[in-house]
Design a protein around this motif. Structure first.
Motif, PDB file in Angstrom:
ATOM      1  N   UNK A  77     -21.174 -15.683  -0.403  1.00 62.12           N
ATOM      2  CA  UNK A  77     -20.419 -14.857   0.540  1.00 62.12           C
ATOM      3  C   UNK A  77     -19.442 -13.985  -0.250  1.00 62.12           C
ATOM      4  N   UNK A  78     -19.291 -12.716   0.158  1.00 63.61           N
ATOM      5  CA  UNK A  78     -18.319 -11.820  -0.472  1.00 63.61           C
ATOM      6  C   UNK A  78     -16.926 -12.381  -0.234  1.00 63.61           C
ATOM      7  N   UNK A  79     -16.165 -12.544  -1.296  1.00 61.98           N
ATOM      8  CA  UNK A  79     -14.826 -13.113  -1.196  1.00 61.98           C
ATOM      9  C   UNK A  79     -13.777 -12.071  -0.806  1.00 61.98           C
ATOM     10  N   UNK A  80     -14.206 -10.812  -0.647  1.00 60.82           N
ATOM     11  CA  UNK A  80     -13.300  -9.760  -0.194  1.00 60.82           C
ATOM     12  C   UNK A  80     -13.446  -9.531   1.312  1.00 60.82           C
ATOM     13  N   UNK A  81     -14.671  -9.253   1.759  1.00 63.69           N
ATOM     14  CA  UNK A  81     -14.879  -8.928   3.183  1.00 63.69           C
ATOM     15  C   UNK A  81     -15.500 -10.072   3.978  1.00 63.69           C
TER      16      UNK A  81
END
Length: 126
Positions: free
Chosen positions: A63-67
């Protein structure tokens, strides 16, 4: 799909049917000296990179840790970004620690690399 001539004439990187198509083109053509962050030379990532990359994807649950977008929504694995650049290490292999990498979708990764958004930090042990 039809494209108005002004869009083609004003485009610096071409006109693409989708963001995925544009991303694939960038991956092939905006590398090495053509990349905006090119500083010359080559970097040997070494074998440990692939192990750390897999561990980071697992740790971050793909999973993208930003969005927060998951692999299923992205249609691919997220990129694994070095928080401190590999080039900044005397021995590039020292950059490949879990505490120095984070999973980001291609879009967030490009924004971080361009300096449009700050690089997320990683507080876990590596």
């Amino acid at each position: 799909m039809s494209v108005v001539p002004s869009r083609i004439d004003n485009s610096k990187q071409g006109v693409f049917c989708t963001r995925t198509c544009h991303g694939a083109w960038l991956s092939k053509h905006v590398v090495g000296p053509n990349h905006h962050q090119w500083e010359g030379g080559t970097i040997d990532y070494g074998g440990s990179w692939w192990r750390v990359r897999r561990r980071a994807l697992t740790r971050d649950n793909y999973r993208c840790q930003q969005c927060g977008r998951p692999r299923e929504e992205l249609g691919r694995n997220p990129d694994v970004h070095h928080i401190e650049r590999v080039r900044d290490f005397e021995d590039p292999r020292e950059a490949h620690t879990l505490s120095n990498v984070i999973s980001l979708c291609r879009s967030c990764h490009q924004h971080v690399e361009a300096g449009n958004i700050p690089s997320p930090s990683r507080n876990s042990e590596g």
